[in-house]
Design a protein around this motif. Structure first.
Motif, PDB file in Angstrom:
ATOM      1  N   VAL A  26       1.138  -1.316   0.042  1.00 32.48           N
ATOM      2  CA  VAL A  26       0.520   0.190   0.246  1.00 32.48           C
ATOM      3  C   VAL A  26       0.716   1.322  -0.121  1.00 32.48           C
ATOM      4  O   VAL A  26       1.675   1.761   0.707  1.00 32.48           O
ATOM      5  N   LEU A  27       0.503   2.373  -1.453  1.00 36.51           N
ATOM      6  CA  LEU A  27       1.206   3.024  -0.815  1.00 36.51           C
ATOM      7  C   LEU A  27       0.753   4.605  -0.148  1.00 36.51           C
ATOM      8  O   LEU A  27       0.974   5.518  -0.287  1.00 36.51           O
ATOM      9  N   ALA A  28      -0.657   4.114  -1.011  1.00 38.41           N
ATOM     10  CA  ALA A  28      -1.379   5.274   0.208  1.00 38.41           C
ATOM     11  C   ALA A  28      -3.128   5.171   0.328  1.00 38.41           C
ATOM     12  O   ALA A  28      -3.234   4.104  -0.737  1.00 38.41           O
ATOM     13  N   GLN A  29      -3.799   5.020   1.037  1.00 36.88           N
ATOM     14  CA  GLN A  29      -4.956   4.987   1.495  1.00 36.88           C
ATOM     15  C   GLN A  29      -5.707   6.044   2.450  1.00 36.88           C
ATOM     16  O   GLN A  29      -5.064   6.999   3.407  1.00 36.88           O
ATOM     17  N   SER A  30      -6.863   6.467   1.975  1.00 31.02           N
ATOM     18  CA  SER A  30      -7.921   7.440   2.976  1.00 31.02           C
ATOM     19  C   SER A  30      -9.193   6.066   3.025  1.00 31.02           C
ATOM     20  O   SER A  30      -9.758   5.689   2.643  1.00 31.02           O
ATOM     21  N   ASN A  31      -9.794   6.793   4.162  1.00 26.16           N
ATOM     22  CA  ASN A  31     -10.961   6.112   4.724  1.00 26.16           C
ATOM     23  C   ASN A  31     -12.238   7.764   4.947  1.00 26.16           C
ATOM     24  O   ASN A  31     -11.838   8.275   5.749  1.00 26.16           O
ATOM     25  N   GLN A  32     -13.186   7.374   4.521  1.00 22.04           N
ATOM     26  CA  GLN A  32     -13.945   8.452   4.399  1.00 22.04           C
ATOM     27  C   GLN A  32     -15.239   7.967   4.442  1.00 22.04           C
ATOM     28  O   GLN A  32     -16.699   7.040   4.247  1.00 22.04           O
ATOM     29  N   PRO A  33     -16.243   8.908   5.656  1.00 23.42           N
ATOM     30  CA  PRO A  33     -17.726   7.710   6.481  1.00 23.42           C
ATOM     31  C   PRO A  33     -18.447   8.238   5.557  1.00 23.42           C
ATOM     32  O   PRO A  33     -18.447   9.726   5.205  1.00 23.42           O
ATOM     33  N   TYR A  34     -19.648   7.766   5.345  1.00 24.24           N
ATOM     34  CA  TYR A  34     -21.099   8.751   5.174  1.00 24.24           C
ATOM     35  C   TYR A  34     -22.088   7.392   6.361  1.00 24.24           C
ATOM     36  O   TYR A  34     -21.929   7.125   7.030  1.00 24.24           O
ATOM     37  N   ALA A  35     -23.634   8.883   5.661  1.00 19.89           N
ATOM     38  CA  ALA A  35     -24.107   8.426   6.938  1.00 19.89           C
ATOM     39  C   ALA A  35     -25.561   7.166   6.402  1.00 19.89           C
ATOM     40  O   ALA A  35     -25.382   6.387   5.139  1.00 19.89           O
ATOM     41  N   LEU A  36     -26.052   6.376   7.158  1.00 20.38           N
ATOM     42  CA  LEU A  36     -27.133   5.333   7.499  1.00 20.38           C
ATOM     43  C   LEU A  36     -28.361   6.567   7.646  1.00 20.38           C
ATOM     44  O   LEU A  36     -28.280   6.885   8.552  1.00 20.38           O
TER      45      LEU A  36
END
Length: 494
Positions: A26-36
């Motif tokens: 893995v060179l780069a990663q992102s985690n982006q939340p959203y709603a239920l």
């Protein structure tokens, strides 16, 4: 273009975006939340446009923070949560929130369809039961309750096919997600028009079926402006998150088995034919000519996440599991039924409720945490026992998902099932699987075998404690007995 690969994972609570080298690093990663959204009892929705916004933010973040040039990305693979029913018009505009896999609004409609057409008639084609969680009942629900919207709908898309469309402008139905559509023939992996018509649906409402690693298009100018990607970057169809995670864990040959511990739990057994069981889930693998006999449960990592949020008193996951580690196997008689939003396989009961049993003044938070961890292992074992009824035997499990980072939780699963568990690089298994699909599709890898050998590394192996296994056999009897005893009360109205 270079030889880097971008994987996108559309999860239940957040999307993950990761860029990989050919070796799987893995060179780069992102985690982006959203709603239920929970607009009514039994309804669970998400807004696909919020997925897209989160993915755009995630891609921009990994590019800006890593210094990776967009032109270095050779291909993009997308995986997504199962059983979406996203209505879009001919221009690709999303017409309504999608019910997600936890949604059970179509339960009465399902009963009606099964009574009119017959369970066996549907099962012989689809290889899956007609349950409200699947895509087909949701499409029928739109048709019956929102007929004007249904008429405006050009296609119903899956989660990954919606994002693929946003990137390329092309609407597709990958083969691995076809299992949510009951007129998708599980053996031939084609649509059966006659069954669609009996269900009151048209095959024109779903896109053409394509292999998961097939290049379906390229990043458009508009998508490039929103994401920061290079115009012309190739995009493959992608597939089911559980199937991509299975591939990303190194399970691509018949006989291999993955167990997952993301928001949901379950297992996927790779088989070389469409081997179905009415209480389990069958889908094509993202790897050609393979299928996955799956158990999908509501209770997975989300059980501990809920406990931490509601009862954790700002304690970390590690602090909570440290409390559980002090408690004896079997939690001194405390049992948890992990049916946090009904339950899927193998009981298929949308009314099932989560229950703590055996609490007393002598019990602690540690007992409750350990019982919650054990419950997920019990649900895994319940599915493995059901799979055994088809003649499939599992020797060892390959673990993926955030829960596999916990030594204690993984050991509990090994002890309950009596199986050795191998843990690869767990946090990125699903996005890696999506990236592998892109790599095979654009020629970074010549075969899936080459891709797995290049990218998958086993980080640890945990063997079962057979003394604990014998103790857990007794606990398993109590777990199953509790559900059977309580199941009639779950649907009572007071």
């Amino acid at each position: 273009m270079g030889n880097l690969l971008l994987g996108i994972d559309i999860g239940t609570s957040a999307c993950k975006v990761a860029v990989f080298e050919r070796t799987g690093r893995v060179l780069a990663q992102s985690n982006q939340p959203y709603a239920l959204y929970y607009p009514n009892p039994g309804w669970v929705e998400q807004n696909p446009e919020e997925w897209w916004k989160a993915i755009c933010n995630g891609i921009q973040e990994v590019l800006s923070q890593s210094g990776i040039q967009p032109e270095e990305i050779a291909g993009i693979g997308i995986d997504g949560q199962s059983w979406s029913a996203i209505p879009v018009d001919s221009k690709g505009n999303c017409l309504h929130n999608t019910p997600i896999w936890m949604d059970t609004r179509a339960r009465e409609l399902c009963q009606k369809v099964v009574e009119e057409i017959g369970f066996d008639t549907i099962f012989q084609v689809a290889g899956n039961g007609f349950e409200p969680s699947y895509t087909t009942p949701k499409i029928l629900w739109f048709k019956e309750t929102m007929p004007e919207l249904y008429e405006k709908t050009d296609k119903f898309l899956q989660s990954n096919s919606f994002i693929a469309m946003k990137l390329t402008g092309v609407m597709t139905q990958d083969v691995s997600q076809g299992y949510g559509i009951h007129f998708f023939d599980m053996e031939s992996c084609t649509y059966k028009e006659e069954l669609a018509e009996r269900l009151g649906l048209s095959i024109d409402k779903v896109p053409s079926i394509v292999p998961c690693h097939e290049v379906i298009g390229e990043v458009t100018k508009e998508a490039a402006l929103q994401t920061g990607l290079a115009v012309g970057t190739k995009v493959v169809a992608g597939g089911l998150d559980a199937a991509c995670g299975t591939l990303g864990a190194g399970v691509y040959l018949p006989g291999q088995t993955q167990e997952q511990g993301g928001q949901a739990g379950g297992m996927s057994i790779c088989v070389d034919r469409a081997l179905s069981h009415p209480k389990l889930i069958l889908s094509p693998h993202v790897v050609p000519d393979c299928w996955l006999l799956q158990g999908g449960t509501v209770g997975g990592g989300g059980v501990l996440r809920w406990f931490k949020q509601e009862l954790g008193e700002n304690q970390s996951f590690d602090e909570l599991t440290a409390l559980a580690e002090k408690v004896n196997p079997g939690s001194d008689g405390v049992v948890f039924l992990p049916y946090m939003a009904g339950e899927r396989s193998p009981i298929w009961n949308p009314d099932a409720k989560a229950v703590f049993y055996g609490l007393g003044f002598d019990k602690t938070k540690g007992h409750m945490v350990r019982a919650a961890l054990e419950s997920v292992a019990f649900s895994l074992e319940h599915n493995l026992r059901t799979a055994r009824e088809t003649g499939v035997e599992v020797d060892e499990l390959v673990s993926m998902g955030g829960a596999s980072n916990s030594l204690l939780w993984t050991q509990i699963k090994a002890d309950v099932t009596g199986k050795t568990i191998k843990v690869p690089t767990s946090d990125t298994a699903t996005t890696l699987g999506a990236a592998i699909l892109a790599g095979v599709g654009v020629g970074v890898y010549q075969t899936f075998e080459e891709a797995v050998k290049e990218t998958i590394v086993i980080t640890r192996i945990q063997k079962p404690d057979m003394d604990n296994h014998e103790q857990y056999k007794k606990c398993m009897k109590q777990y199953l007995h509790l559900y059977e005893t309580l199941k009639d009360t779950f649907s009572m109205k007071f």
